[in-house]
Scaffold this active site. Structure first.
Site, PDB file in Angstrom:
ATOM      1  N   ASP A 174       0.898  -1.167   0.000  1.00 62.54           N
ATOM      2  CA  ASP A 174       0.000   0.000   0.000  1.00 62.54           C
ATOM      3  C   ASP A 174       0.927   1.204   0.000  1.00 62.54           C
ATOM      4  OD1 ASP A 174      -1.538   2.215   0.893  1.00 62.54           O
ATOM      5  OD2 ASP A 174      -2.942   0.863   1.903  1.00 62.54           O
ATOM      6  N   SER A 232      -1.825  13.219 -14.286  1.00 64.78           N
ATOM      7  CA  SER A 232      -3.107  13.448 -14.969  1.00 64.78           C
ATOM      8  C   SER A 232      -3.089  14.818 -15.618  1.00 64.78           C
ATOM      9  CB  SER A 232      -4.247  13.386 -13.954  1.00 64.78           C
ATOM     10  OG  SER A 232      -5.436  13.871 -14.546  1.00 64.78           O
ATOM     11  N   ASN A 240       1.910   3.947 -10.538  1.00 67.71           N
ATOM     12  CA  ASN A 240       0.576   4.061 -11.144  1.00 67.71           C
ATOM     13  C   ASN A 240      -0.519   4.258 -10.097  1.00 67.71           C
ATOM     14  OD1 ASN A 240      -1.628   3.306 -13.224  1.00 67.71           O
ATOM     15  ND2 ASN A 240      -1.843   1.758 -11.607  1.00 67.71           N
ATOM     16  N   TYR A 245      -7.990  16.572  -6.252  1.00 70.00           N
ATOM     17  CA  TYR A 245      -7.280  15.587  -7.098  1.00 70.00           C
ATOM     18  C   TYR A 245      -6.294  16.307  -8.020  1.00 70.00           C
ATOM     19  CZ  TYR A 245      -6.671  12.036 -10.812  1.00 70.00           C
ATOM     20  OH  TYR A 245      -6.150  11.160 -11.746  1.00 70.00           O
ATOM     21  N   VAL A 289      -9.199   7.666 -19.745  1.00 68.50           N
ATOM     22  CA  VAL A 289      -9.187   6.209 -19.948  1.00 68.50           C
ATOM     23  C   VAL A 289     -10.369   5.577 -19.220  1.00 68.50           C
ATOM     24  CG1 VAL A 289      -7.782   4.126 -19.722  1.00 68.50           C
ATOM     25  CG2 VAL A 289      -6.663   6.341 -19.964  1.00 68.50           C
ATOM     26  N   LYS A 323      -2.096  16.086  -8.284  1.00 71.57           N
ATOM     27  CA  LYS A 323      -1.344  15.687  -9.482  1.00 71.57           C
ATOM     28  C   LYS A 323      -0.370  16.798  -9.904  1.00 71.57           C
ATOM     29  CE  LYS A 323      -2.947  11.500 -10.270  1.00 71.57           C
ATOM     30  NZ  LYS A 323      -2.081  10.317 -10.221  1.00 71.57           N
TER      31      LYS A 323
HETATM   32  N1  LIG Z   1      -8.541   6.607 -15.880  1.00 71.55           N
HETATM   33  C1  LIG Z   1      -8.272   7.831 -16.267  1.00 71.55           C
HETATM   34  O1  LIG Z   1      -8.961   8.425 -17.132  1.00 71.55           O
HETATM   35  C2  LIG Z   1      -7.087   8.562 -15.702  1.00 71.55           C
HETATM   36  C3  LIG Z   1      -6.859   9.865 -16.162  1.00 71.55           C
HETATM   37  C4  LIG Z   1      -5.770  10.558 -15.677  1.00 71.55           C
HETATM   38  C5  LIG Z   1      -4.918   9.946 -14.773  1.00 71.55           C
HETATM   39  N2  LIG Z   1      -5.166   8.674 -14.333  1.00 71.55           N
HETATM   40  C6  LIG Z   1      -4.202   8.093 -13.388  1.00 71.55           C
HETATM   41  O2  LIG Z   1      -3.864   6.792 -13.832  1.00 71.55           O
HETATM   42  C7  LIG Z   1      -3.544   5.955 -12.704  1.00 71.55           C
HETATM   43  C8  LIG Z   1      -4.376   4.690 -12.744  1.00 71.55           C
HETATM   44  O3  LIG Z   1      -5.743   5.063 -12.805  1.00 71.55           O
HETATM   45  P1  LIG Z   1      -6.900   4.007 -13.110  1.00 71.55           P
HETATM   46  O4  LIG Z   1      -7.943   4.721 -13.874  1.00 71.55           O
HETATM   47  O5  LIG Z   1      -6.342   2.734 -13.607  1.00 71.55           O
HETATM   48  O6  LIG Z   1      -7.456   3.819 -11.628  1.00 71.55           O
HETATM   49  P2  LIG Z   1      -8.236   2.581 -10.933  1.00 71.55           P
HETATM   50  O7  LIG Z   1      -8.799   1.662 -11.948  1.00 71.55           O
HETATM   51  O8  LIG Z   1      -9.142   3.200  -9.929  1.00 71.55           O
HETATM   52  O9  LIG Z   1      -7.040   1.832 -10.186  1.00 71.55           O
HETATM   53  C9  LIG Z   1      -6.349   2.474  -9.175  1.00 71.55           C
HETATM   54  C10 LIG Z   1      -5.322   1.506  -8.654  1.00 71.55           C
HETATM   55  O10 LIG Z   1      -4.581   2.156  -7.610  1.00 71.55           O
HETATM   56  C11 LIG Z   1      -4.620   1.324  -6.463  1.00 71.55           C
HETATM   57  N3  LIG Z   1      -4.478   2.110  -5.247  1.00 71.55           N
HETATM   58  C12 LIG Z   1      -5.274   3.100  -4.788  1.00 71.55           C
HETATM   59  N4  LIG Z   1      -4.788   3.564  -3.618  1.00 71.55           N
HETATM   60  C13 LIG Z   1      -3.688   2.811  -3.339  1.00 71.55           C
HETATM   61  C14 LIG Z   1      -2.751   2.794  -2.282  1.00 71.55           C
HETATM   62  N5  LIG Z   1      -2.852   3.617  -1.217  1.00 71.55           N
HETATM   63  N6  LIG Z   1      -1.720   1.911  -2.337  1.00 71.55           N
HETATM   64  C15 LIG Z   1      -1.599   1.064  -3.380  1.00 71.55           C
HETATM   65  N7  LIG Z   1      -2.461   1.020  -4.396  1.00 71.55           N
HETATM   66  C16 LIG Z   1      -3.483   1.892  -4.380  1.00 71.55           C
HETATM   67  C17 LIG Z   1      -5.953   0.596  -6.548  1.00 71.55           C
HETATM   68  O11 LIG Z   1      -5.934  -0.549  -5.708  1.00 71.55           O
HETATM   69  P3  LIG Z   1      -7.300  -1.218  -5.138  1.00 71.55           P
HETATM   70  O12 LIG Z   1      -7.841  -2.090  -6.243  1.00 71.55           O
HETATM   71  O13 LIG Z   1      -6.839  -1.963  -3.944  1.00 71.55           O
HETATM   72  O14 LIG Z   1      -8.243  -0.106  -4.800  1.00 71.55           O
HETATM   73  C18 LIG Z   1      -5.970   0.258  -8.028  1.00 71.55           C
HETATM   74  O15 LIG Z   1      -5.154  -0.850  -8.300  1.00 71.55           O
HETATM   75  C19 LIG Z   1      -3.791   6.824 -11.469  1.00 71.55           C
HETATM   76  O16 LIG Z   1      -2.569   7.414 -11.075  1.00 71.55           O
HETATM   77  C20 LIG Z   1      -4.742   7.901 -11.982  1.00 71.55           C
HETATM   78  O17 LIG Z   1      -4.663   9.083 -11.216  1.00 71.55           O
HETATM   79  C21 LIG Z   1      -6.237   7.978 -14.773  1.00 71.55           C
END
Ligand SMILES: NC(=O)c1ccc[n+]([C@@H]2O[C@H](COP(=O)([O-])OP(=O)(O)OC[C@H]3O[C@@H](n4cnc5c(N)ncnc54)[C@H](OP(=O)(O)O)[C@@H]3O)[C@@H](O)[C@H]2O)c1
Length: 266
Positions: free
Chosen positions: A56, A147, A84, A166, A199, A170
């Site tokens: 974590d 982000s 990530n 948020y 995404v 970032k």
């Molecule tokens: N999706 C988008 O459109 C988007 C856009 C801009 C940036 N991002 C960035 O891309 C990255 C991945 O996003 P995503 O969309 O794939 O998010 P997601 O599907 O919500 O996955 C987030 C991941 O982070 C893990 N996590 C959260 N808090 C944590 C902690 N304290 N320690 C370890 N792991 C932790 C979660 O684990 P659990 O399964 O245990 O909760 C999950 O595996 C993030 O940095 C996000 O800010 C995403």
């Protein structure tokens, strides 16, 4: 045998990194997950070059244990660290910074601190814990998934006034990346903050309110990207980001780039 550590690797973009990187049998891929009970998709990859470890990013001791385990797997080095994992926006994300209801002002402080704690302190602790291994690696790259929400120009040009806590977390982590890059340029360790684009990583159908908020956000983003059509899949985003990682050089170390390798966030 290039080695990779990916945080938050059990779903979404993190899982797509594991899927694509482990498709090359020579790569050693270490998937860090917060809860080893939620790794069905990772396990179903059924690849011997994928190692699943618990960490974590808000728990320094768990990161230290994961780094020690990683060293045993790789022989003491790490080529690429991909930060990530992040805390994603909560149900108050559609509020502007001055829009928290009267009497609930403390919630703004709580949201700012919670997002900063995971998305900045957690990332810094992860980098600090794994840097000794990265120093001994061959590729020497540290990536932070940031982000476009953390970009000042996107915010101002699109009028994107919501998602304050948020976005602030970032923007702050982008500065952390620049600081590390400045410090480690002489040692040849490269750092990059990268936005994955918009995404689709939803694991459930959005509520009516979430859909309405998402539509408002897209309307704003269309001001700066009128031809934007749809969110990327996690695999599309990761494929594009991996190309940008390959192009990382001492000249652009510390930059904040999009999945396209430039400042086009959508
Ligand atoms: N999706 C988008 O459109 C988007 C856009 C801009 C940036 N991002 C960035 O891309 C990255 C991945 O996003 P995503 O969309 O794939 O998010 P997601 O599907 O919500 O996955 C987030 C991941 O982070 C893990 N996590 C959260 N808090 C944590 C902690 N304290 N320690 C370890 N792991 C932790 C979660 O684990 P659990 O399964 O245990 O909760 C999950 O595996 C993030 O940095 C996000 O800010 C995403």
């Amino acid at each position: 045998m290039p080695s990779y550590v990916i945080t938050g690797a059990n779903r979404g973009i993190g899982l797509a990194f594991v899927r694509q990187l482990s498709a090359k049998p020579d790569n050693v891929v270490i998937a860090l997950v917060r809860n080893v009970g939620t790794v069905d998709e990772l396990k179903s990859l059924n690849r011997s070059n994928v190692h699943i470890l618990q960490a974590d990013i808000g728990d320094l001791a768990s990161l230290q244990r994961a780094a020690a385990e990683t060293a045993k797997i790789t022989g003491g080095s790490l080529d690429v660290l991909i930060n990530n994992a992040a805390m994603l926006p909560n149900e108050r994300d559609a509020l502007p910074l001055d829009g928290y209801p009267a009497g609930q002002e403390q919630l703004l402080a709580d949201d700012l601190v919670a997002l900063f704690t995971v998305n900045v302190v957690g990332v810094a602790h992860t980098i600090n814990t794994f840097l000794p291994l990265v120093k001994k690696g061959s590729l020497k790259k540290v990536i932070v998934i940031s982000s476009g929400a953390g970009d000042l120009d996107l915010t101002l040009a699109s009028g994107y006034e919501t998602s304050g806590p948020y976005s602030i977390s970032k923007a702050a982590v982008n500065m952390a990346v620049a600081k590390y890059a400045a410090e480690y340029k002489p040692q040849g360790i490269l750092f990059l903050a990268i936005s994955p684009g918009l995404v689709d990583t939803a694991t459930r159908a959005l509520t009516a309110k979430e859909l309405e908020d998402a539509k408002k956000m897209v309307t704003k983003f269309k001001k700066i990207a009128p031809n934007w059509e749809r969110p990327l899949t996690a695999d599309e985003s990761v494929e594009m980001m991996l190309k940008v990682f390959d192009d990382l050089t001492p000249e652009n170390s510390g930059a904040f780039l999009s999945h396209k390798g430039n400042k086009e966030w959508l």
